[in-house]
Design a protein around this motif. Sequence first.
Motif, PDB file in Angstrom:
ATOM      1  N   THR A 452       0.821  -1.217   0.000  1.00 34.20           N
ATOM      2  CA  THR A 452       0.000   0.000   0.000  1.00 34.20           C
ATOM      3  C   THR A 452       0.849   1.258   0.000  1.00 34.20           C
ATOM      4  O   THR A 452       0.543   2.233  -0.695  1.00 34.20           O
ATOM      5  N   PHE A 453       1.948   1.240   0.762  1.00 35.87           N
ATOM      6  CA  PHE A 453       2.723   2.460   0.970  1.00 35.87           C
ATOM      7  C   PHE A 453       3.959   2.561   0.086  1.00 35.87           C
ATOM      8  O   PHE A 453       4.624   3.597   0.075  1.00 35.87           O
ATOM      9  N   GLY A 454       4.279   1.509  -0.639  1.00 39.61           N
ATOM     10  CA  GLY A 454       5.401   1.583  -1.568  1.00 39.61           C
ATOM     11  C   GLY A 454       6.729   1.323  -0.889  1.00 39.61           C
ATOM     12  O   GLY A 454       7.023   0.192  -0.511  1.00 39.61           O
ATOM     13  N   GLU A 455       7.521   2.354  -0.705  1.00 41.20           N
ATOM     14  CA  GLU A 455       8.878   2.197  -0.184  1.00 41.20           C
ATOM     15  C   GLU A 455       8.872   2.081   1.333  1.00 41.20           C
ATOM     16  O   GLU A 455       8.862   3.071   2.044  1.00 41.20           O
ATOM     17  N   LEU A 456       8.894   0.841   1.830  1.00 39.29           N
ATOM     18  CA  LEU A 456       8.883   0.622   3.273  1.00 39.29           C
ATOM     19  C   LEU A 456       9.910  -0.425   3.679  1.00 39.29           C
ATOM     20  O   LEU A 456       9.662  -1.214   4.584  1.00 39.29           O
ATOM     21  N   MET A 457      11.041  -0.422   3.023  1.00 40.36           N
ATOM     22  CA  MET A 457      12.090  -1.367   3.390  1.00 40.36           C
ATOM     23  C   MET A 457      13.300  -0.650   3.972  1.00 40.36           C
ATOM     24  O   MET A 457      14.028  -1.196   4.785  1.00 40.36           O
ATOM     25  N   GLY A 458      13.555   0.574   3.566  1.00 38.32           N
ATOM     26  CA  GLY A 458      14.667   1.331   4.113  1.00 38.32           C
ATOM     27  C   GLY A 458      14.326   1.892   5.478  1.00 38.32           C
ATOM     28  O   GLY A 458      13.171   2.226   5.756  1.00 38.32           O
ATOM     29  N   LEU A 459      15.343   2.006   6.343  1.00 38.27           N
ATOM     30  CA  LEU A 459      15.111   2.456   7.708  1.00 38.27           C
ATOM     31  C   LEU A 459      14.423   3.817   7.797  1.00 38.27           C
ATOM     32  O   LEU A 459      13.488   3.974   8.586  1.00 38.27           O
ATOM     33  N   PRO A 460      14.842   4.829   7.020  1.00 38.16           N
ATOM     34  CA  PRO A 460      14.163   6.125   7.138  1.00 38.16           C
ATOM     35  C   PRO A 460      12.660   6.046   6.878  1.00 38.16           C
ATOM     36  O   PRO A 460      11.864   6.686   7.577  1.00 38.16           O
ATOM     37  N   GLN A 461      12.262   5.259   5.893  1.00 37.06           N
ATOM     38  CA  GLN A 461      10.839   5.145   5.594  1.00 37.06           C
ATOM     39  C   GLN A 461      10.109   4.314   6.657  1.00 37.06           C
ATOM     40  O   GLN A 461       8.949   4.580   6.976  1.00 37.06           O
ATOM     41  N   ILE A 462      10.790   3.313   7.206  1.00 38.31           N
ATOM     42  CA  ILE A 462      10.166   2.500   8.247  1.00 38.31           C
ATOM     43  C   ILE A 462       9.878   3.350   9.482  1.00 38.31           C
ATOM     44  O   ILE A 462       8.796   3.273  10.079  1.00 38.31           O
ATOM     45  N   THR A 463      10.843   4.174   9.884  1.00 39.94           N
ATOM     46  CA  THR A 463      10.614   4.995  11.075  1.00 39.94           C
ATOM     47  C   THR A 463       9.519   6.029  10.836  1.00 39.94           C
ATOM     48  O   THR A 463       8.719   6.313  11.735  1.00 39.94           O
ATOM     49  N   GLU A 464       9.443   6.578   9.629  1.00 41.30           N
ATOM     50  CA  GLU A 464       8.349   7.500   9.312  1.00 41.30           C
ATOM     51  C   GLU A 464       7.002   6.783   9.423  1.00 41.30           C
ATOM     52  O   GLU A 464       6.016   7.343   9.913  1.00 41.30           O
ATOM     53  N   HIS A 465       6.986   5.531   8.990  1.00 38.72           N
ATOM     54  CA  HIS A 465       5.737   4.774   9.037  1.00 38.72           C
ATOM     55  C   HIS A 465       5.357   4.422  10.474  1.00 38.72           C
ATOM     56  O   HIS A 465       4.163   4.375  10.809  1.00 38.72           O
ATOM     57  N   THR A 466       6.334   4.192  11.342  1.00 40.62           N
ATOM     58  CA  THR A 466       5.993   3.913  12.743  1.00 40.62           C
ATOM     59  C   THR A 466       5.324   5.130  13.385  1.00 40.62           C
ATOM     60  O   THR A 466       4.401   4.973  14.189  1.00 40.62           O
ATOM     61  N   VAL A 467       5.784   6.331  13.022  1.00 38.92           N
ATOM     62  CA  VAL A 467       5.135   7.543  13.536  1.00 38.92           C
ATOM     63  C   VAL A 467       3.713   7.629  13.002  1.00 38.92           C
ATOM     64  O   VAL A 467       2.766   7.954  13.730  1.00 38.92           O
ATOM     65  N   PHE A 468       3.543   7.316  11.723  1.00 28.99           N
ATOM     66  CA  PHE A 468       2.227   7.362  11.089  1.00 28.99           C
ATOM     67  C   PHE A 468       1.265   6.395  11.774  1.00 28.99           C
ATOM     68  O   PHE A 468       0.131   6.758  12.123  1.00 28.99           O
ATOM     69  N   VAL A 469       1.709   5.165  11.989  1.00 34.05           N
ATOM     70  CA  VAL A 469       0.843   4.161  12.632  1.00 34.05           C
ATOM     71  C   VAL A 469       0.542   4.562  14.071  1.00 34.05           C
ATOM     72  O   VAL A 469      -0.601   4.436  14.546  1.00 34.05           O
ATOM     73  N   ALA A 470       1.542   5.068  14.781  1.00 38.59           N
ATOM     74  CA  ALA A 470       1.316   5.514  16.160  1.00 38.59           C
ATOM     75  C   ALA A 470       0.286   6.641  16.201  1.00 38.59           C
ATOM     76  O   ALA A 470      -0.582   6.667  17.089  1.00 38.59           O
ATOM     77  N   ARG A 471       0.353   7.542  15.253  1.00 40.96           N
ATOM     78  CA  ARG A 471      -0.619   8.646  15.202  1.00 40.96           C
ATOM     79  C   ARG A 471      -2.017   8.112  14.912  1.00 40.96           C
ATOM     80  O   ARG A 471      -3.001   8.581  15.501  1.00 40.96           O
ATOM     81  N   GLU A 472      -2.126   7.145  14.026  1.00 40.66           N
ATOM     82  CA  GLU A 472      -3.419   6.539  13.734  1.00 40.66           C
ATOM     83  C   GLU A 472      -4.010   5.891  14.988  1.00 40.66           C
ATOM     84  O   GLU A 472      -5.204   6.038  15.279  1.00 40.66           O
ATOM     85  N   ILE A 473      -3.173   5.172  15.727  1.00 44.61           N
ATOM     86  CA  ILE A 473      -3.658   4.509  16.945  1.00 44.61           C
ATOM     87  C   ILE A 473      -4.084   5.547  17.975  1.00 44.61           C
ATOM     88  O   ILE A 473      -5.140   5.413  18.619  1.00 44.61           O
ATOM     89  N   ALA A 474      -3.283   6.598  18.136  1.00 42.38           N
ATOM     90  CA  ALA A 474      -3.620   7.645  19.105  1.00 42.38           C
ATOM     91  C   ALA A 474      -4.963   8.289  18.774  1.00 42.38           C
ATOM     92  O   ALA A 474      -5.777   8.570  19.666  1.00 42.38           O
TER      93      ALA A 474
END
Length: 483
Positions: A452-474
């Motif tokens: 769904t999100f495309g580039e999610l294998m490199g560390l910078p993109q993974i950490t950005e996605h963790t913030v995104f998911v955390a915000r969704e949960i909050a």
Amino acid sequence: MTPAEMQFQTESSTEQKSQRPLVAIIGGGVSGAGVAYHLLKLAGNDTPDIVVFEPRPMLGRGLAYDTVDPAHRINVPAAKMSLQPDDVEEFQRWIEANNAVRDDPEAVRENGQLFPRRRVFGDYVGSLLQPFLKSGAITHRRATVTAIRRKHDGWVIFDDKGGLTEADIVAVATSHPPPMAPGRLAATLGNHPRFIGDTTKPGSLEVVRPQDRVLVIGNGLTAADVIASLARNGHEGPVVAISRRGLRSRGHAAAPQEPFGDFIADPASSAVALLRKIRLTIRQAAEQGLSWHAVIDQVRSQGHDLWRTLPVAERRRVVRYLRPYWDVHRFRIAPQVEAVLDAAIEAGRLKVLAGSVADAKVEGETIRVMLQPRRAGEKMERTFDAVVVTTGPAHGGILQTQPCLGELGREGYLVLDPTGLGLACSERSEAIGANGQVIPSLLISGPLARGTFGELMGLPQITEHTVFVAREIAEKLKEAATR
């Protein structure tokens, strides 16, 4: 069926459920630990109970950063790696403050960039979580999840330590499945002492002897790590690395460069158009004295928006035809690893071939392999003492190799993404079930959301996605509290 599961079928949980909502995170690598960390930062005073299920003794390592092999290094400069997307140099400052590479003089390159051993990054992530673990804000459940069951509006999680946990929200942050040996290779060679089908298992390469003739199936980052590890272990025998296109992972630019180009102002609507635009932009970059690295870095940074504009059919074309070329340019090897490979090629010990394995058989202690070179009619027969599979994750086996996810799949709560890269999820990273229904309380974090999100294998993109998911949960917790 475990005793806890039998109890669940006959009566309600005997565990006391917290008055606060409980968020369960399955997987304690960067994708899971990052969600827990950022959720605490975002939730303020209304923090939920957070339980992270991870069998490893330390949160934050996961499969990638748990390695003790000194040849395994981060493949992104330390100054670009951080658990904080808005503070990309935090990891490098942590290294300096803790003198974390004092026993690793090779970590510092001539241009000043740092490429420490991968375990160091795991230490850094673990240090950020440690205060929350001590305070009880995060509970680390050292167990493997065996089943996840729906209960009313929430979930019940069973683990291999006999635990039963009731959760309001579940975030799946597990890793990709291990590689799968091509064709009949596993069945034919499975009992050979030097057939290594999964290099992620600790000590898997120790069976390779110094003079062994080695066949490495695959040519990506894992193959590079394997060859570097063998060299560090004293291996001096010949190595053949074969992959369908014979593409070898590239190294970094000689000097840091800013990303170049723009791929979202007028986004490509097809795989062919995207490829043409990348090639054109590389030529434009060269006119300004920049290498292709700057262009690929821009594609990566704009990857999510770019990916969203492509229809599913075109995403599939990208995966099928362009992904191998993308991977070797995007996922670059550390300079130390590149030097090992270059030296092996120059010495004639390493040959990189384009082709496939047509057949193999065991003859005593040796392995006879029939290789089919790309665009060549005649096969080549070669003898090896060891065969190592490094073909990358078997994306299609996500539900089969992780039992708790497989059960969710059978119950209709999880399906594979149509691109074949992970699990289907919405733009809010919510799981999409078999009937197309979005499941708001079941989220996907990290590489498994790549489709769904495309580039999610490199560390910078993974950490950005963790913030995104955390915000969704909050946000979901806040909405639930106001009902």
